[in-house]
Structures are given as C-alpha cells and as structure tokens.
Design a protein around this motif. Structure first.
Motif, PDB file in Angstrom:
ATOM      1  N   GLY A 192       0.807  -1.214   0.000  1.00  0.00           N
ATOM      2  CA  GLY A 192       0.000   0.000   0.000  1.00  0.00           C
ATOM      3  C   GLY A 192       0.838   1.260   0.000  1.00  0.00           C
ATOM      4  N   THR A 193       0.351   2.281   0.673  1.00  0.00           N
ATOM      5  CA  THR A 193       1.031   3.573   0.734  1.00  0.00           C
ATOM      6  C   THR A 193       1.309   3.931   2.189  1.00  0.00           C
ATOM      7  OG1 THR A 193      -1.015   4.870   0.875  1.00  0.00           O
ATOM      8  CG2 THR A 193      -0.206   4.328  -1.325  1.00  0.00           C
ATOM      9  N   ILE A 194       2.168   4.938   2.371  1.00  0.00           N
ATOM     10  CA  ILE A 194       2.410   5.491   3.703  1.00  0.00           C
ATOM     11  C   ILE A 194       1.999   6.953   3.687  1.00  0.00           C
ATOM     12  CG2 ILE A 194       4.205   6.224   5.335  1.00  0.00           C
ATOM     13  CD1 ILE A 194       5.641   3.606   4.804  1.00  0.00           C
ATOM     14  N   GLU A 195       1.196   7.330   4.667  1.00  0.00           N
ATOM     15  CA  GLU A 195       0.796   8.722   4.820  1.00  0.00           C
ATOM     16  C   GLU A 195       1.468   9.320   6.043  1.00  0.00           C
ATOM     17  OE1 GLU A 195      -3.440   9.174   4.874  1.00  0.00           O
ATOM     18  OE2 GLU A 195      -3.655   8.687   2.741  1.00  0.00           O
ATOM     19  N   PRO A 247      -5.125  -2.103   1.775  1.00  0.00           N
ATOM     20  CA  PRO A 247      -6.423  -2.778   1.643  1.00  0.00           C
ATOM     21  C   PRO A 247      -6.650  -3.750   2.799  1.00  0.00           C
ATOM     22  CG  PRO A 247      -5.289  -2.739  -0.472  1.00  0.00           C
ATOM     23  CD  PRO A 247      -4.311  -2.239   0.553  1.00  0.00           C
ATOM     24  N   LEU A 248      -7.883  -3.854   3.252  1.00  0.00           N
ATOM     25  CA  LEU A 248      -8.221  -4.655   4.418  1.00  0.00           C
ATOM     26  C   LEU A 248      -7.720  -6.087   4.311  1.00  0.00           C
ATOM     27  CD1 LEU A 248      -9.702  -5.273   7.058  1.00  0.00           C
ATOM     28  CD2 LEU A 248     -11.811  -5.524   5.728  1.00  0.00           C
ATOM     29  N   GLU A 249      -7.984  -6.754   3.201  1.00  0.00           N
ATOM     30  CA  GLU A 249      -7.608  -8.160   3.094  1.00  0.00           C
ATOM     31  C   GLU A 249      -6.087  -8.331   3.068  1.00  0.00           C
ATOM     32  OE1 GLU A 249     -10.008 -10.539   3.434  1.00  0.00           O
ATOM     33  OE2 GLU A 249     -11.282  -8.782   3.734  1.00  0.00           O
ATOM     34  N   ASN A 250      -5.371  -7.391   2.491  1.00  0.00           N
ATOM     35  CA  ASN A 250      -3.902  -7.443   2.513  1.00  0.00           C
ATOM     36  C   ASN A 250      -3.375  -7.246   3.927  1.00  0.00           C
ATOM     37  OD1 ASN A 250      -4.283  -7.635  -0.211  1.00  0.00           O
ATOM     38  ND2 ASN A 250      -2.930  -5.950  -0.761  1.00  0.00           N
ATOM     39  N   TYR A 251      -4.001  -6.348   4.671  1.00  0.00           N
ATOM     40  CA  TYR A 251      -3.646  -6.150   6.080  1.00  0.00           C
ATOM     41  C   TYR A 251      -3.799  -7.451   6.861  1.00  0.00           C
ATOM     42  CZ  TYR A 251      -4.758  -4.738  10.931  1.00  0.00           C
ATOM     43  OH  TYR A 251      -4.829  -4.636  12.299  1.00  0.00           O
ATOM     44  N   TYR A 291       0.649  -6.490  13.459  1.00  0.00           N
ATOM     45  CA  TYR A 291       0.744  -6.322  12.008  1.00  0.00           C
ATOM     46  C   TYR A 291       2.196  -6.043  11.669  1.00  0.00           C
ATOM     47  CZ  TYR A 291       0.335  -3.932   7.474  1.00  0.00           C
ATOM     48  OH  TYR A 291       0.496  -3.534   6.171  1.00  0.00           O
ATOM     49  N   TYR A 292       2.867  -7.024  11.037  1.00  0.00           N
ATOM     50  CA  TYR A 292       4.298  -6.907  10.794  1.00  0.00           C
ATOM     51  C   TYR A 292       4.652  -6.811   9.311  1.00  0.00           C
ATOM     52  CZ  TYR A 292       5.317  -7.993  15.718  1.00  0.00           C
ATOM     53  OH  TYR A 292       5.415  -7.974  17.090  1.00  0.00           O
ATOM     54  N   GLY A 293       3.702  -6.451   8.463  1.00  0.00           N
ATOM     55  CA  GLY A 293       4.015  -6.225   7.059  1.00  0.00           C
ATOM     56  C   GLY A 293       4.124  -7.499   6.242  1.00  0.00           C
ATOM     57  N   VAL A 294       4.496  -7.331   4.971  1.00  0.00           N
ATOM     58  CA  VAL A 294       4.441  -8.444   4.012  1.00  0.00           C
ATOM     59  C   VAL A 294       5.505  -9.503   4.273  1.00  0.00           C
ATOM     60  CG1 VAL A 294       3.416  -6.992   2.217  1.00  0.00           C
ATOM     61  CG2 VAL A 294       5.902  -7.218   2.336  1.00  0.00           C
ATOM     62  N   ASN A 295       6.581  -9.150   4.974  1.00  0.00           N
ATOM     63  CA  ASN A 295       7.656 -10.118   5.188  1.00  0.00           C
ATOM     64  C   ASN A 295       7.280 -11.249   6.133  1.00  0.00           C
ATOM     65  OD1 ASN A 295       9.250  -8.685   3.478  1.00  0.00           O
ATOM     66  ND2 ASN A 295      10.590  -7.814   5.035  1.00  0.00           N
TER      67      ASN A 295
END
Length: 209
Positions: free
Chosen positions: A94-97, A115-119, A170-174
C-alpha cells in the motif's frame, strides 16, 4: 511505528523502497520528490513544515499537513529505515501517509494505508501460529477482520489501529505465510454479526490470573 512500540508520533523518519517511489502533497496532488529504488528519503517536521531530502537531491519544504508516499505504479513495497518486526526488516504494502498531529506541535503520525484483506494476510500469522491449521486460521481471520472494522479503542484520529498487541499484531508483508493467506482469501469479506452489526470480536493469546 517504533522498535519498542513506545510512541506513535514522530518529528523525523526515513523511508525507502525496493521500487521507484515518490512523495505527493495529498491536498494539491503535486509530486514533491521522486526517488529511485533503495534511495533513502529523509523526513523532518519542524515549525509545522515538512523538510524532505535524500542524498543527491536538494531539500523540498511544504507546509501541507498531509503527505503520501507511494511506489511507482504500485510496484514494490515501502520500508521505514531501521524498523524491525520479528527480528527482520519490515516491508509494507500500500502507501504510507504522514499526517501532522493537531495537538502535539511538530509531531506527525506514520500511517500505512493498506487494503483490508492485505492487512489481514500479515495479522493472521502473527496472531495465531500457522501450525494450528487452516480452519483455526479462518476463524482467526474473521475475528481479526471484525476487530479492525470495529476497534476497541482509537487513541488517535489519524489512524484506526496500531501494529502491536495494543490493537492487532501487524508486521508487514515479510511475515505473511501461505496457509494464513489462504485462510484470509477463503473468508474474504466474512464478518461476525449481531443484529446485522459487526460484533467487537475481542481475543487474546493468553489471559493469566
């Protein structure tokens, strides 16, 4: 985001990506700075002004209180330099704000908009051991989906949940795992309801005492 989860607002940070990325003023849609993959973007916030820089570019300043950092064509992931989760560098979908806080002077929040499901693909394997199996992971996915839609607390208006056990881990995609991802996909959009409203599905790994 912080190594020891001790704070949620910052006055500086550094961000990089495994793809070309850029910073945009979200209000005016103006692109402020473009960077190559693995280039480091340095961000400071002082006197209600963001100062953006990298090793080979002049400083860019903006007084807008909402910036968005995106990868080119949504290709690749973003990283906060030096941030580790579960002992490894964190990459975010996603993005960072960057959102300036209205009450604490010269502080901003770092928010991963995803996106929710990716989270959930990151939350589920970090909240339940993958070895528990598919059906257990599917139940966890539903509970976690409910929680993020109706969080117990929202300490700051800039974001819905934090990335620690204060909300959900929540630790990201890794830290995604194939079986947990399958559980999320097989329960896509499923929530627990009472009187047609999502329940607050609280859960915990342990409850001593």
């Amino acid at each position: 985001f912080l190594q020891n989860f001790s704070k949620l607002l910052y006055n500086e940070t550094s961000i990089t990506s495994n793809a070309d990325f850029y910073v945009v003023d979200k209000q005016s849609k103006k692109k402020l700075l473009s960077l190559k993959n693995n280039e480091i973007l340095n961000i400071k916030y002082n006197n209600q002004k963001y100062i953006l820089s990298s090793d080979n570019k002049q400083n860019v300043e903006t007084t807008n209180n909402l910036l968005e950092i995106k990868t080119q064509n949504n290709d690749g992931n973003l990283q906060i330099v030096g941030l580790k989760r579960a002992g490894i560098d964190v990459s975010y979908d996603g993005t960072i704000e960057l959102i300036a806080n209205k009450t604490q002077i010269n502080k901003f929040a770092i928010v991963n908009v995803v996106p929710l499901e990716n989270y959930l693909k990151s939350v589920v394997p970090n909240e339940m051991p993958v070895r528990f199996g598919l059906e257990a992971l599917k139940a966890q996915a539903v509970a976690a989906r409910n929680y993020v839609l109706t969080p117990r607390t929202q300490a700051y208006k800039e974001f819905n949940v934090v990335d620690s056990v204060a909300s959900q881990v929540y630790y990201g995609v890794n830290t995604e795992a194939d079986l947990a991802t399958r559980a999320v996909m097989e329960t896509d959009g499923i929530v627990a309801l009472y009187n047609n409203e999502p329940i607050l599905a609280l859960y915990s790994s342990t409850a001593g005492g």
